[in-house]
Design a protein around this motif. Structure first.
Motif, PDB file in Angstrom:
ATOM      1  N   ILE A  86       0.844  -1.205   0.000  1.00  0.00           N
ATOM      2  CA  ILE A  86       0.000   0.000   0.000  1.00  0.00           C
ATOM      3  C   ILE A  86       0.872   1.246   0.000  1.00  0.00           C
ATOM      4  O   ILE A  86       0.627   2.194  -0.756  1.00  0.00           O
ATOM      5  CB  ILE A  86      -0.938  -0.003   1.228  1.00  0.00           C
ATOM      6  CG1 ILE A  86      -1.927  -1.151   1.126  1.00  0.00           C
ATOM      7  CG2 ILE A  86      -1.662   1.335   1.346  1.00  0.00           C
ATOM      8  CD1 ILE A  86      -2.857  -1.285   2.307  1.00  0.00           C
ATOM      9  N   ARG A  87       1.897   1.245   0.837  1.00  0.00           N
ATOM     10  CA  ARG A  87       2.806   2.392   0.900  1.00  0.00           C
ATOM     11  C   ARG A  87       3.531   2.583  -0.432  1.00  0.00           C
ATOM     12  O   ARG A  87       3.704   3.712  -0.897  1.00  0.00           O
ATOM     13  CB  ARG A  87       3.809   2.174   2.034  1.00  0.00           C
ATOM     14  CG  ARG A  87       4.820   3.285   2.199  1.00  0.00           C
ATOM     15  CD  ARG A  87       5.600   3.080   3.470  1.00  0.00           C
ATOM     16  NE  ARG A  87       6.793   3.899   3.486  1.00  0.00           N
ATOM     17  CZ  ARG A  87       7.623   3.971   4.514  1.00  0.00           C
ATOM     18  NH1 ARG A  87       7.377   3.293   5.616  1.00  0.00           N
ATOM     19  NH2 ARG A  87       8.696   4.729   4.467  1.00  0.00           N
ATOM     20  N   SER A  88       3.946   1.489  -1.036  1.00  0.00           N
ATOM     21  CA  SER A  88       4.638   1.550  -2.317  1.00  0.00           C
ATOM     22  C   SER A  88       3.720   2.117  -3.392  1.00  0.00           C
ATOM     23  O   SER A  88       4.139   2.935  -4.223  1.00  0.00           O
ATOM     24  CB  SER A  88       5.120   0.153  -2.708  1.00  0.00           C
ATOM     25  OG  SER A  88       5.789   0.183  -3.944  1.00  0.00           O
ATOM     26  N   TRP A  89       2.433   1.712  -3.383  1.00  0.00           N
ATOM     27  CA  TRP A  89       1.475   2.194  -4.376  1.00  0.00           C
ATOM     28  C   TRP A  89       1.257   3.694  -4.232  1.00  0.00           C
ATOM     29  O   TRP A  89       1.237   4.430  -5.221  1.00  0.00           O
ATOM     30  CB  TRP A  89       0.152   1.455  -4.216  1.00  0.00           C
ATOM     31  CG  TRP A  89      -0.866   1.835  -5.252  1.00  0.00           C
ATOM     32  CD1 TRP A  89      -0.982   1.333  -6.511  1.00  0.00           C
ATOM     33  CD2 TRP A  89      -1.901   2.816  -5.115  1.00  0.00           C
ATOM     34  NE1 TRP A  89      -2.024   1.934  -7.173  1.00  0.00           N
ATOM     35  CE2 TRP A  89      -2.609   2.848  -6.349  1.00  0.00           C
ATOM     36  CE3 TRP A  89      -2.296   3.663  -4.079  1.00  0.00           C
ATOM     37  CZ2 TRP A  89      -3.692   3.696  -6.559  1.00  0.00           C
ATOM     38  CZ3 TRP A  89      -3.374   4.514  -4.292  1.00  0.00           C
ATOM     39  CH2 TRP A  89      -4.054   4.527  -5.517  1.00  0.00           C
ATOM     40  N   PHE A  90       1.090   4.163  -3.008  1.00  0.00           N
ATOM     41  CA  PHE A  90       0.891   5.588  -2.772  1.00  0.00           C
ATOM     42  C   PHE A  90       2.120   6.399  -3.197  1.00  0.00           C
ATOM     43  O   PHE A  90       1.994   7.502  -3.732  1.00  0.00           O
ATOM     44  CB  PHE A  90       0.566   5.858  -1.296  1.00  0.00           C
ATOM     45  CG  PHE A  90      -0.896   5.734  -0.972  1.00  0.00           C
ATOM     46  CD1 PHE A  90      -1.780   6.747  -1.312  1.00  0.00           C
ATOM     47  CD2 PHE A  90      -1.390   4.619  -0.338  1.00  0.00           C
ATOM     48  CE1 PHE A  90      -3.136   6.642  -1.022  1.00  0.00           C
ATOM     49  CE2 PHE A  90      -2.751   4.494  -0.042  1.00  0.00           C
ATOM     50  CZ  PHE A  90      -3.621   5.513  -0.385  1.00  0.00           C
ATOM     51  N   ALA A  91       3.294   5.841  -2.964  1.00  0.00           N
ATOM     52  CA  ALA A  91       4.526   6.532  -3.362  1.00  0.00           C
ATOM     53  C   ALA A  91       4.586   6.691  -4.877  1.00  0.00           C
ATOM     54  O   ALA A  91       4.913   7.768  -5.398  1.00  0.00           O
ATOM     55  CB  ALA A  91       5.744   5.756  -2.868  1.00  0.00           C
ATOM     56  N   LYS A  92       4.242   5.618  -5.607  1.00  0.00           N
ATOM     57  CA  LYS A  92       4.246   5.685  -7.071  1.00  0.00           C
ATOM     58  C   LYS A  92       3.220   6.695  -7.581  1.00  0.00           C
ATOM     59  O   LYS A  92       3.471   7.440  -8.529  1.00  0.00           O
ATOM     60  CB  LYS A  92       3.966   4.296  -7.654  1.00  0.00           C
ATOM     61  CG  LYS A  92       5.122   3.317  -7.488  1.00  0.00           C
ATOM     62  CD  LYS A  92       4.776   1.953  -8.077  1.00  0.00           C
ATOM     63  CE  LYS A  92       5.939   0.991  -7.904  1.00  0.00           C
ATOM     64  NZ  LYS A  92       5.608  -0.369  -8.425  1.00  0.00           N
ATOM     65  N   GLY A 166       2.375  10.748   8.424  1.00  0.00           N
ATOM     66  CA  GLY A 166       3.512  11.654   8.274  1.00  0.00           C
ATOM     67  C   GLY A 166       3.963  11.757   6.822  1.00  0.00           C
ATOM     68  O   GLY A 166       4.273  12.852   6.329  1.00  0.00           O
ATOM     69  N   LEU A 167       3.992  10.613   6.130  1.00  0.00           N
ATOM     70  CA  LEU A 167       4.376  10.613   4.716  1.00  0.00           C
ATOM     71  C   LEU A 167       3.342  11.348   3.868  1.00  0.00           C
ATOM     72  O   LEU A 167       3.693  12.039   2.899  1.00  0.00           O
ATOM     73  CB  LEU A 167       4.531   9.174   4.213  1.00  0.00           C
ATOM     74  CG  LEU A 167       5.799   8.443   4.675  1.00  0.00           C
ATOM     75  CD1 LEU A 167       5.708   6.961   4.314  1.00  0.00           C
ATOM     76  CD2 LEU A 167       7.041   9.053   4.046  1.00  0.00           C
ATOM     77  N   LEU A 168       2.061  11.196   4.220  1.00  0.00           N
ATOM     78  CA  LEU A 168       0.997  11.880   3.482  1.00  0.00           C
ATOM     79  C   LEU A 168       1.128  13.401   3.617  1.00  0.00           C
ATOM     80  O   LEU A 168       1.030  14.130   2.619  1.00  0.00           O
ATOM     81  CB  LEU A 168      -0.373  11.419   3.992  1.00  0.00           C
ATOM     82  CG  LEU A 168      -1.592  12.055   3.316  1.00  0.00           C
ATOM     83  CD1 LEU A 168      -1.618  11.722   1.831  1.00  0.00           C
ATOM     84  CD2 LEU A 168      -2.881  11.600   3.988  1.00  0.00           C
ATOM     85  N   ILE A 169       1.370  13.873   4.836  1.00  0.00           N
ATOM     86  CA  ILE A 169       1.553  15.308   5.067  1.00  0.00           C
ATOM     87  C   ILE A 169       2.784  15.808   4.314  1.00  0.00           C
ATOM     88  O   ILE A 169       2.775  16.897   3.710  1.00  0.00           O
ATOM     89  CB  ILE A 169       1.702  15.597   6.575  1.00  0.00           C
ATOM     90  CG1 ILE A 169       0.409  15.228   7.327  1.00  0.00           C
ATOM     91  CG2 ILE A 169       2.055  17.059   6.810  1.00  0.00           C
ATOM     92  CD1 ILE A 169      -0.812  16.011   6.893  1.00  0.00           C
ATOM     93  N   TYR A 170       3.845  15.005   4.317  1.00  0.00           N
ATOM     94  CA  TYR A 170       5.076  15.366   3.602  1.00  0.00           C
ATOM     95  C   TYR A 170       4.816  15.474   2.098  1.00  0.00           C
ATOM     96  O   TYR A 170       5.310  16.388   1.427  1.00  0.00           O
ATOM     97  CB  TYR A 170       6.140  14.311   3.891  1.00  0.00           C
ATOM     98  CG  TYR A 170       7.517  14.628   3.354  1.00  0.00           C
ATOM     99  CD1 TYR A 170       8.189  15.787   3.741  1.00  0.00           C
ATOM    100  CD2 TYR A 170       8.154  13.755   2.467  1.00  0.00           C
ATOM    101  CE1 TYR A 170       9.451  16.075   3.244  1.00  0.00           C
ATOM    102  CE2 TYR A 170       9.421  14.035   1.984  1.00  0.00           C
ATOM    103  CZ  TYR A 170      10.061  15.186   2.379  1.00  0.00           C
ATOM    104  OH  TYR A 170      11.316  15.473   1.884  1.00  0.00           O
ATOM    105  N   ALA A 171       4.019  14.542   1.568  1.00  0.00           N
ATOM    106  CA  ALA A 171       3.669  14.566   0.149  1.00  0.00           C
ATOM    107  C   ALA A 171       2.845  15.806  -0.184  1.00  0.00           C
ATOM    108  O   ALA A 171       3.060  16.454  -1.215  1.00  0.00           O
ATOM    109  CB  ALA A 171       2.897  13.303  -0.223  1.00  0.00           C
TER     110      ALA A 171
END
Length: 221
Positions: A86-92, A166-171
């Motif tokens: 899931i994290r990998s998909w969101f990153a892509k 945290g990653l979502l806010i960073y994005a």
């Protein structure tokens, strides 16, 4: 135990120095503090957990010394093996969205692990904004960058402190900082609601004229 190890090394070797914060201010603040205190001809940023392969530093240095057109040699992962799907998909998806809405190139799989020339570091330091998105800043300053690819590897020590939130806010910080799309979308939505409201006023006014006012005064309110 990065700080403890650095303390031990610095006691044995006077060329080794370190900066420690009063608390964890985040990765962006740490990177900025590091490059701000570097007076070297070449500066390297690398994570302490050894997820980035340190052996690439030698190749980075060779490229910058022999190929004059480059001011930066950066690394990118061409696989995300071992990451949650899931994290990998969101990153892509983040990289795909940024490619479409931003004029600043942010390479898929790009890491902060890189070696930079003095003039590139000075350019980065001239951008002193508080909420930093370094991946975008590295690209925005515009110096020629050569990319070295490596396969994703597990970190040697420690655990990631990045939560999904945290990653979502960073994005979101990255999107807001390096694209005018959010501003344009907000403007369009505002215009649409303004038109809808105006049509609503017209409807209520005409209805009051044709059929009378059942509840006096609410239209003007």
């Amino acid at each position: 135990k990065t700080l403890k190890i650095l303390e031990e090394y610095s006691e044995k070797n006077e060329r080794i120095s370190y900066i420690t914060f009063s608390r964890n201010f985040g990765k962006e603040a740490a990177m900025y503090a590091g490059i701000e205190n570097s007076d070297a001809d070449y500066t390297v940023i690398i994570d302490a957990d050894l997820q980035d392969p340190p052996e690439l530093i030698e190749e980075m240095y060779r490229i910058l010394k022999t190929e004059e057109k480059y001011d930066c040699v950066a690394s990118r992962r061409y696989t995300r093996t071992g990451e949650p799907k899931i994290r990998s998909w969101f990153a892509k998806m983040f990289y795909k969205i940024m490619a479409k809405i931003s004029k600043t190139e942010i390479v898929d799989g790009a890491r902060d692990f890189r070696m930079m020339s003095r003039r590139m570091v000075d350019a980065i330091l001239s951008l002193s904004e508080y909420n930093r998105f370094s991946k975008g800043i590295f690209s925005w300053v515009g110096f020629e960058t050569k990319w070295l690819e490596f396969e994703n590897r597990e970190r040697v020590g420690g655990k990631t402190k990045w939560s999904f939130w945290g990653l979502l806010i960073y994005a979101i910080d990255g999107v807001v900082a390096f694209s005018t799309a959010p501003l344009a979308i907000s403007s369009i939505i505002g215009i649409i609601f303004c038109i809808v409201a105006f049509l609503g006023v017209c409807f209520i006014f005409i209805r009051a004229l044709l059929f009378g006012d059942k509840v006096a005064g609410w239209q003007s309110t």
